[in-house]
Design a protein around this motif. Structure first.
Motif, PDB file in Angstrom:
ATOM      1  N   VAL A  82       0.837  -1.205   0.000  1.00 56.93           N
ATOM      2  CA  VAL A  82       0.000   0.000   0.000  1.00 56.93           C
ATOM      3  C   VAL A  82       0.873   1.257   0.000  1.00 56.93           C
ATOM      4  N   ASN A  83       1.857   1.294   0.885  1.00 56.51           N
ATOM      5  CA  ASN A  83       2.707   2.479   0.991  1.00 56.51           C
ATOM      6  C   ASN A  83       3.544   2.701  -0.264  1.00 56.51           C
ATOM      7  N   ARG A  84       4.074   1.632  -0.812  1.00 55.46           N
ATOM      8  CA  ARG A  84       4.926   1.779  -1.996  1.00 55.46           C
ATOM      9  C   ARG A  84       4.131   2.295  -3.187  1.00 55.46           C
ATOM     10  N   LEU A  85       2.951   1.742  -3.391  1.00 56.97           N
ATOM     11  CA  LEU A  85       2.138   2.182  -4.521  1.00 56.97           C
ATOM     12  C   LEU A  85       1.693   3.628  -4.354  1.00 56.97           C
ATOM     13  N   ALA A  86       1.347   4.020  -3.126  1.00 61.02           N
ATOM     14  CA  ALA A  86       0.934   5.402  -2.897  1.00 61.02           C
ATOM     15  C   ALA A  86       2.077   6.369  -3.176  1.00 61.02           C
ATOM     16  N   ALA A  87       3.243   6.087  -2.591  1.00 65.42           N
ATOM     17  CA  ALA A  87       4.386   6.991  -2.760  1.00 65.42           C
ATOM     18  C   ALA A  87       4.877   7.013  -4.200  1.00 65.42           C
ATOM     19  N   GLY A  88       4.765   5.890  -4.876  1.00 61.26           N
ATOM     20  CA  GLY A  88       5.268   5.798  -6.239  1.00 61.26           C
ATOM     21  C   GLY A  88       4.353   6.376  -7.286  1.00 61.26           C
ATOM     22  N   THR A  89       3.159   6.808  -6.905  1.00 59.92           N
ATOM     23  CA  THR A  89       2.205   7.358  -7.882  1.00 59.92           C
ATOM     24  C   THR A  89       1.774   8.778  -7.517  1.00 59.92           C
ATOM     25  N   LEU A  90       2.566   9.461  -6.685  1.00 62.00           N
ATOM     26  CA  LEU A  90       2.234  10.841  -6.343  1.00 62.00           C
ATOM     27  C   LEU A  90       2.341  11.736  -7.575  1.00 62.00           C
ATOM     28  N   PRO A  91       1.487  12.750  -7.686  1.00 60.92           N
ATOM     29  CA  PRO A  91       1.568  13.669  -8.831  1.00 60.92           C
ATOM     30  C   PRO A  91       2.906  14.396  -8.880  1.00 60.92           C
ATOM     31  N   LEU A 133      -0.924 -11.642  -3.697  1.00 60.02           N
ATOM     32  CA  LEU A 133      -1.120 -10.276  -4.166  1.00 60.02           C
ATOM     33  C   LEU A 133       0.224  -9.614  -4.456  1.00 60.02           C
ATOM     34  N   HIS A 134       0.301  -8.974  -5.624  1.00 61.52           N
ATOM     35  CA  HIS A 134       1.543  -8.366  -6.066  1.00 61.52           C
ATOM     36  C   HIS A 134       1.265  -6.981  -6.646  1.00 61.52           C
ATOM     37  N   GLU A 135       2.326  -6.214  -6.793  1.00 63.49           N
ATOM     38  CA  GLU A 135       2.181  -4.819  -7.195  1.00 63.49           C
ATOM     39  C   GLU A 135       1.426  -4.626  -8.508  1.00 63.49           C
ATOM     40  N   PRO A 136       1.710  -5.378  -9.584  1.00 62.92           N
ATOM     41  CA  PRO A 136       1.048  -5.079 -10.872  1.00 62.92           C
ATOM     42  C   PRO A 136      -0.471  -5.165 -10.821  1.00 62.92           C
ATOM     43  N   GLU A 137      -1.031  -6.217 -10.219  1.00 68.42           N
ATOM     44  CA  GLU A 137      -2.484  -6.367 -10.225  1.00 68.42           C
ATOM     45  C   GLU A 137      -3.177  -5.377  -9.306  1.00 68.42           C
ATOM     46  N   VAL A 138      -2.464  -4.900  -8.289  1.00 66.48           N
ATOM     47  CA  VAL A 138      -3.048  -3.882  -7.410  1.00 66.48           C
ATOM     48  C   VAL A 138      -2.964  -2.513  -8.074  1.00 66.48           C
ATOM     49  N   ALA A 198      -7.228  -7.428  -4.072  1.00 66.62           N
ATOM     50  CA  ALA A 198      -6.473  -6.443  -4.847  1.00 66.62           C
ATOM     51  C   ALA A 198      -7.190  -5.103  -4.867  1.00 66.62           C
ATOM     52  N   GLU A 199      -8.502  -5.134  -4.987  1.00 61.89           N
ATOM     53  CA  GLU A 199      -9.280  -3.892  -4.980  1.00 61.89           C
ATOM     54  C   GLU A 199      -9.175  -3.175  -3.642  1.00 61.89           C
ATOM     55  N   ARG A 200      -9.233  -3.940  -2.549  1.00 63.72           N
ATOM     56  CA  ARG A 200      -9.122  -3.322  -1.216  1.00 63.72           C
ATOM     57  C   ARG A 200      -7.744  -2.679  -1.020  1.00 63.72           C
ATOM     58  N   LEU A 201      -6.699  -3.371  -1.427  1.00 64.05           N
ATOM     59  CA  LEU A 201      -5.357  -2.810  -1.320  1.00 64.05           C
ATOM     60  C   LEU A 201      -5.212  -1.577  -2.207  1.00 64.05           C
ATOM     61  N   ALA A 202      -5.805  -1.617  -3.384  1.00 66.21           N
ATOM     62  CA  ALA A 202      -5.732  -0.471  -4.299  1.00 66.21           C
ATOM     63  C   ALA A 202      -6.473   0.734  -3.752  1.00 66.21           C
TER      64      ALA A 202
END
Length: 298
Positions: A30-39, A207-212, A266-270
């Protein structure tokens, strides 16, 4: 026994110390995807590879504070990981301030630590992040060293991520935390295994990064009051409590589970990653607004 008293007993026996939302793998994701997709408008120090790695590491950090080796810390912050909305809502509208909520709980002869303090902790950590980003703006404008406040902001963003991640897990919003209690016409599990089975081994194995990542929303600043928005987020999560039990009943969290259970998780994590990203972004946007100097005129 009153509904609130029953809920208190459920919280007492249904929130084992070993059950942490999403476990290590889910919180880091969760944290990695959030930080990695900041505007791109967010300062580069929050979007750098080093910052993303640090924010990812900090995802499980509050769970590291839940060891019996630190009993006072564990007891004080354990309620900040959840809120049981059934007994909380029985007390009326949720007030904006933690102490006001605690006063309502005590007045009802209940204990806040049995109901949970999740939305207040998340809001308070978010405000720490916003304050740090406001200081970053001030130091940058004054051409002063910003390295200290950058480190603080990265820590707050990672710390915040834990609670935002917790709040995307339906079983962190209900008295049905770890085995169904009360009337059970659908025959859902009453064993105290569903919580960790769902969010721990199942997530780590499947669960892995791409599908989330593909299920995340587009970045946006949150409109309106952050506390109200966060409570709405918790309430939306709460609508999926029974879905978790339905999936468990169908064997959805054993081994590879089912396609439906993997998609749902995956949806919940996303949702958690998207909300965290948007809260960090909103903190940056809000940090530009001037505030009165609390010491002015004193």
């Amino acid at each position: 026994m009153s509904a609130l008293s029953m809920a208190g007993l459920v919280c007492l026996f249904g929130h084992p110390q070993a059950a942490f939302a999403w476990g290590n793998a889910g919180h880091r994701l969760v944290n990695r995807l959030a930080a990695g997709t900041l505007p791109a408008s967010v300062p580069s120090f929050l979007r750098s590879e080093a910052a993303v790695n640090e924010i990812e590491y900090l995802g499980p950090e509050p769970d590291r504070w839940r060891s019996p080796a630190e009993p006072e810390l564990n007891a004080a912050q354990a309620p900040e990981h959840f809120i049981d909305l059934e007994p909380a809502d029985a007390l009326g509208p949720l007030p904006r301030r933690r102490l006001d909520f605690e006063a309502k709980v005590f007045a009802a002869h209940e204990l806040p630590e049995k109901i949970g303090l999740q939305p207040w902790e998340a809001t308070e950590v978010w405000e720490r992040l916003k304050a740090a980003l406001r200081e970053y703006r001030a130091l940058q404008a004054a051409h002063q060293d910003t390295r200290g406040v950058e480190a603080a902001a990265i820590f707050y963003a990672g710390w915040l991520g834990h609670y935002v991640g917790d709040a995307s897990q339906p079983l962190h919003t209900t008295i049905q935390y770890n085995g169904w209690v009360g009337p059970n016409p659908n025959g859902y599990t009453t064993e105290h295994q569903i919580h960790w089975q769902f969010e721990g081994p199942f997530v780590e194995a499947n669960l892995h990064e791409p599908e989330v990542r593909t299920k995340m929303t587009e970045p946006k600043a949150i409109d309106g009051d952050i506390f109200d928005s966060y409570v709405a987020y918790l309430r939306q999560t709460n609508t999926y409590v029974e879905k978790v039990y339905q999936l468990e009943k169908a064997g959805g969290f054993v081994g590879a589970g089912t396609r439906e259970s993997r998609e749902f998780t995956a949806e919940r994590l996303a949702v958690g990653a998207s909300m965290l990203r948007d809260m960090i972004y909103t903190a940056w946007v809000e940090s530009a607004k001037p505030v009165l100097d609390p010491y002015a005129g004193k």
